[in-house]
Design a protein around this motif. Structure first.
Motif, PDB file in Angstrom:
ATOM      1  N   LEU A  56     -12.983 -38.518 -25.865  1.00 39.14           N
ATOM      2  CA  LEU A  56     -14.184 -38.367 -26.679  1.00 39.14           C
ATOM      3  C   LEU A  56     -15.010 -37.171 -26.207  1.00 39.14           C
ATOM      4  CD1 LEU A  56     -15.761 -39.566 -29.014  1.00 39.14           C
ATOM      5  CD2 LEU A  56     -16.814 -41.185 -27.425  1.00 39.14           C
ATOM      6  N   LYS A  98     -15.688 -33.644 -28.479  1.00 34.97           N
ATOM      7  CA  LYS A  98     -17.009 -33.049 -28.718  1.00 34.97           C
ATOM      8  C   LYS A  98     -17.081 -31.635 -28.169  1.00 34.97           C
ATOM      9  CE  LYS A  98     -21.950 -33.642 -27.807  1.00 34.97           C
ATOM     10  NZ  LYS A  98     -23.010 -34.510 -27.224  1.00 34.97           N
ATOM     11  N   ASN A  99     -16.524 -31.424 -26.995  1.00 35.58           N
ATOM     12  CA  ASN A  99     -16.566 -30.097 -26.381  1.00 35.58           C
ATOM     13  C   ASN A  99     -15.882 -29.058 -27.262  1.00 35.58           C
ATOM     14  OD1 ASN A  99     -17.033 -28.248 -24.071  1.00 35.58           O
ATOM     15  ND2 ASN A  99     -14.794 -28.272 -23.948  1.00 35.58           N
ATOM     16  N   ILE A 134     -18.074 -28.667 -30.705  1.00 34.82           N
ATOM     17  CA  ILE A 134     -19.424 -28.112 -30.608  1.00 34.82           C
ATOM     18  C   ILE A 134     -19.477 -26.868 -29.720  1.00 34.82           C
ATOM     19  CG2 ILE A 134     -21.819 -28.602 -30.020  1.00 34.82           C
ATOM     20  CD1 ILE A 134     -20.674 -30.178 -32.428  1.00 34.82           C
ATOM     21  N   ASN A 146     -16.403 -28.638 -37.191  1.00 37.34           N
ATOM     22  CA  ASN A 146     -17.798 -28.847 -37.564  1.00 37.34           C
ATOM     23  C   ASN A 146     -18.019 -28.325 -38.981  1.00 37.34           C
ATOM     24  OD1 ASN A 146     -20.580 -28.837 -37.874  1.00 37.34           O
ATOM     25  ND2 ASN A 146     -21.004 -27.716 -35.987  1.00 37.34           N
ATOM     26  N   ILE A 182     -15.986 -40.016 -32.848  1.00 35.75           N
ATOM     27  CA  ILE A 182     -16.011 -38.573 -32.582  1.00 35.75           C
ATOM     28  C   ILE A 182     -17.113 -37.905 -33.397  1.00 35.75           C
ATOM     29  CG2 ILE A 182     -14.724 -36.419 -32.921  1.00 35.75           C
ATOM     30  CD1 ILE A 182     -12.175 -37.993 -32.177  1.00 35.75           C
ATOM     31  N   TYR A 217     -20.542 -39.125 -31.908  1.00 36.09           N
ATOM     32  CA  TYR A 217     -20.783 -38.595 -30.566  1.00 36.09           C
ATOM     33  C   TYR A 217     -21.037 -37.089 -30.606  1.00 36.09           C
ATOM     34  CZ  TYR A 217     -20.165 -38.130 -25.487  1.00 36.09           C
ATOM     35  OH  TYR A 217     -20.348 -37.882 -24.143  1.00 36.09           O
ATOM     36  N   SER A 218     -20.361 -36.406 -31.535  1.00 38.51           N
ATOM     37  CA  SER A 218     -20.550 -34.959 -31.671  1.00 38.51           C
ATOM     38  C   SER A 218     -21.828 -34.629 -32.420  1.00 38.51           C
ATOM     39  CB  SER A 218     -19.348 -34.334 -32.389  1.00 38.51           C
ATOM     40  OG  SER A 218     -18.146 -34.586 -31.682  1.00 38.51           O
TER      41      SER A 218
END
Length: 434
Positions: A42, A46-47, A50, A69, A173, A176-177
């Motif tokens: 997770l 996100k890394n 973003i 995104n 995901i 969290y993002s």
């Protein structure tokens, strides 16, 4: 530039964020309780989304998607590049709650489009209350926050395709993002859609940094797409995981559902599509797909065989495949009769039959079937649900088996059959009525 592609297993870690299935969360995006043990997959997802403005491949209930995104045009461009996807083929945006969808609009846009209360046109409420989260995509007014490449670079496109996936891994995901994601199928453009992480790996190795492995997809076909804002009634633009019959059952206020390609068409939508699946050839394996299209409940078995024999004789040596439904109520033809006829008249003696196919073990099937010439692989499917779940996996399997021609006996275009035949017609190079 080639990327190092890593597969991260999300099937074994405990989900660290609870409450994703609560109805109040799905509507309002209320705060979820988070433990300190956020799983590594997770954090990595996100890394990439973003910080690195990258794509990731992730599971949904329909097929695996290649996500970026949705508000970042640079990241979205990487989807098109990785898939070699035509720039005028729009994307579907995935959200984790109605609150997230509503936040895409400015206050002025919410007032202009009449979305102040829910973030979606009110006529969709019966559908989203019944089918979200789930494999239903709806067209909503286009918010200015979404870049043009998500819309297929069509300046005339005034709508956005959006859905809430029924997959906890993907919704986690997204949540969290903190951003909605644009996510078409995670395959090379035009090939069968991926329903497992290994399908994605085979297509996109070196083209995306992370594949989130969430196991096999539950539906196997992409989402149903419905347009409820371009006219008074609803239009089913792409059949999928939710059937036309299911949608019709929940419509209110005398609304009707028109089905694209079934007495309804829009040439402008074909030239400038508002949703995926309307313009380009899709879902095609390397093998040539020859589709038999039923025109009645009772098939002419000898007519089917005659066409198969003609195609094989015209092609010459090679491996061949047959995909069909066999059950008590709709038996295409007897196994023994077909095998004996193929063996005797076409001189193909190495015939492998797979009954009650379950492609959860698809990876081991090629080891049981030699890739030498002059062989036939017959796949008998026992239900429409199994056909839908395994369709793309079967088409990929035919390529693994080095099949030259795959003959698919079609099904009636109702309920799940409408989506199955939609995909098969797009994948096929020839169609014969039966």
């Amino acid at each position: 530039m080639m990327k190092n592609t890593e597969i991260l297993d999300a099937t074994k870690d405990c989900i660290a964020i609870q409450g994703i299935d609560r109805p109040d969360y799905q509507l309002n995006g209320s705060a979820l309780e988070s433990t300190n043990q956020v799983p590594g997959w997770l954090v990595s997802a996100k890394n990439e989304l973003i910080n690195n403005r990258e794509t990731i491949a992730l599971p949904t209930e329909t097929v695996y998607g290649l996500a970026a995104n949705a508000k970042d045009s640079t990241a979205v461009d990487k989807i098109f590049k990785a898939k070699n996807r035509p720039a005028d083929n729009p994307l579907i945006v995935h959200i984790s709650s109605l609150k997230m969808l509503k936040q895409l609009y400015t206050t002025q846009e919410l007032e202009e489009f009449g979305l102040q209360e829910y973030g979606v046109p009110k006529k969709y409420l019966p559908l989203i209350k019944r089918f979200w989260p789930g494999p239903l995509t709806i067209l909503v007014p286009k918010p200015a926050s979404i870049p043009l490449n998500v819309l297929g670079n069509n300046i005339k496109n005034s709508t956005l395709a959006v859905r809430m996936p029924d997959n906890n891994i993907t919704r986690l995901i997204i949540e969290y993002s903190g951003v909605p994601i644009a996510a078409p199928s995670a395959n090379s453009s035009g090939k069968p859609s991926p329903t497992s992480a290994i399908h994605v790996y085979n297509d996109l190795l070196g083209k995306t940094p992370v594949i989130i492995d969430g196991g096999k997809c539950g539906f196997g076909l992409e989402s149903t797409v419905v347009d409820g804002i371009s006219g008074e009634d609803f239009v089913l633009l792409r059949p999928g995981g939710i059937t036309a019959e299911q949608i019709t059952d929940v419509l209110v206020d005398g609304k009707k559902l028109c089905v694209y390609g079934k007495g309804y068409s829009d040439k402008n939508a074909e030239l400038h599509p508002t949703t995926p699946g309307m313009k380009y050839k899709h879902y095609s394996p390397l093998a040539q797909v020859i589709l038999f299209v039923p025109e009645s409940e009772r098939y002419d078995n000898h007519k089917i065989y005659t066409k198969i024999a003609s195609e094989i004789n015209g092609h010459g040596k090679g491996n061949f495949g047959v995909v069909r439904i066999l059950n008590d109520t709709n038996r295409v033809y007897d196994n023994a009769w077909f095998q004996n006829t193929v063996s005797r008249k076409l001189n193909i003696h190495n015939i492998k039959v797979c009954d009650q196919v379950d492609l959860s073990n698809v990876a081991i099937l090629p080891d049981t079937f030699s890739s030498d010439h002059d062989q036939m692989f017959i796949c008998n499917i026992t239900s429409m649900k199994s056909f839908a779940i395994n369709l793309f996996g079967l088409l990929r399997l035919m390529d693994d088996l080095k099949v030259a021609l795959v003959f698919v006996i079609g099904v009636e275009e109702s309920n799940e059959g409408l989506a199955i035949m939609n995909r098969l017609k797009k994948a096929s190079c020839k169609q014969y009525p039966i």
